[in-house]
Scaffold this active site. Structure first.
Site, PDB file in Angstrom:
ATOM      1  CG  ASP A 108      -0.352   0.229   2.522  1.00 27.13           C
ATOM      2  OD1 ASP A 108       0.893   0.349   2.611  1.00 27.13           O
ATOM      3  OD2 ASP A 108      -1.096   0.305   3.510  1.00 27.13           O
ATOM      4  CB  CYS A 164      -0.137  -2.743   4.497  1.00 25.95           C
ATOM      5  SG  CYS A 164      -0.602  -3.941   5.767  1.00 25.95           S
ATOM      6  CB  THR A 183       0.022  -3.317  10.944  1.00 29.95           C
ATOM      7  OG1 THR A 183      -1.089  -3.816  10.180  1.00 29.95           O
ATOM      8  CG2 THR A 183      -0.328  -1.984  11.591  1.00 29.95           C
ATOM      9  N   GLY A 184       1.151  -4.831   8.244  1.00 29.10           N
ATOM     10  CA  GLY A 184       1.237  -6.165   7.668  1.00 29.10           C
ATOM     11  C   GLY A 184      -0.026  -6.975   7.911  1.00 29.10           C
ATOM     12  N   GLY A 240      -3.417  -6.038   7.794  1.00 28.36           N
ATOM     13  CA  GLY A 240      -4.527  -5.861   6.854  1.00 28.36           C
ATOM     14  C   GLY A 240      -4.325  -6.671   5.586  1.00 28.36           C
TER      15      GLY A 240
END
Length: 146
Positions: A8, A66, A68-69, A71
């Site tokens: 993202d 992304c 936090t990883g 999502g």
């Protein structure tokens, strides 16, 4: 080996570093984006990678990045054949590959340094699945949910 990768808007810079590392090792990388800091909907990108993995989940690998990883991980795991895991420490990368045989590595760009992320990717790629009976049995219980 081919690796499918997506990120993202938070993961743009980390992805560039990971892609450079992978290509430096002679690994073919298919990049589904994004390359912009403009906000994007991470599920759309995660699903693109996950669908590629699902075509041959035993030999295809993916990396999703992304903030936090988590999502991206949640979205990818909705696709049959995908075993995605969010990894925050290099030692975890070995464990999730050895025990859980994840085929999609998810990274949190807001929490990982470039060096740490590269070490995680390297450990994940260099660790084989243990194929111990207990791990196979546990994974079957998960994949049977598909």
């Amino acid at each position: 080996m081919d690796i499918f990768i997506a990120n993202d808007h938070v993961g743009v810079e980390l992805k560039k570093s990971v892609v450079k590392f992978l290509k430096g090792r002679g690994i073919k990388v298919t990049d589904f984006g994004t390359d912009t800091a403009d906000p994007v909907d991470y599920p759309d990108l995660a699903i693109k990678v996950a669908k590629e993995i699902s075509k041959d989940p035993k030999s295809h690998l993916g990396i999703l990045i992304c903030a936090t990883g988590v999502g991206m991980c949640m979205a990818a795991n909705r696709v049959k054949g995908v075993l995605a895991g969010t990894v925050a420490l290099p030692a975890m990368a070995e464990r999730v590959k050895s025990d859980d045989n994840i085929n999609v590595l998810c990274l949190g760009a807001a929490y990982l340094s470039e060096d740490s992320a590269i070490e995680i990717v390297d450990n994940w790629l260099n660790t084989p699945f243990s194929a111990e009976e207990r791990h196979i049995r546990r994974l079957k219980k998960i994949t049977d949910l598909d």
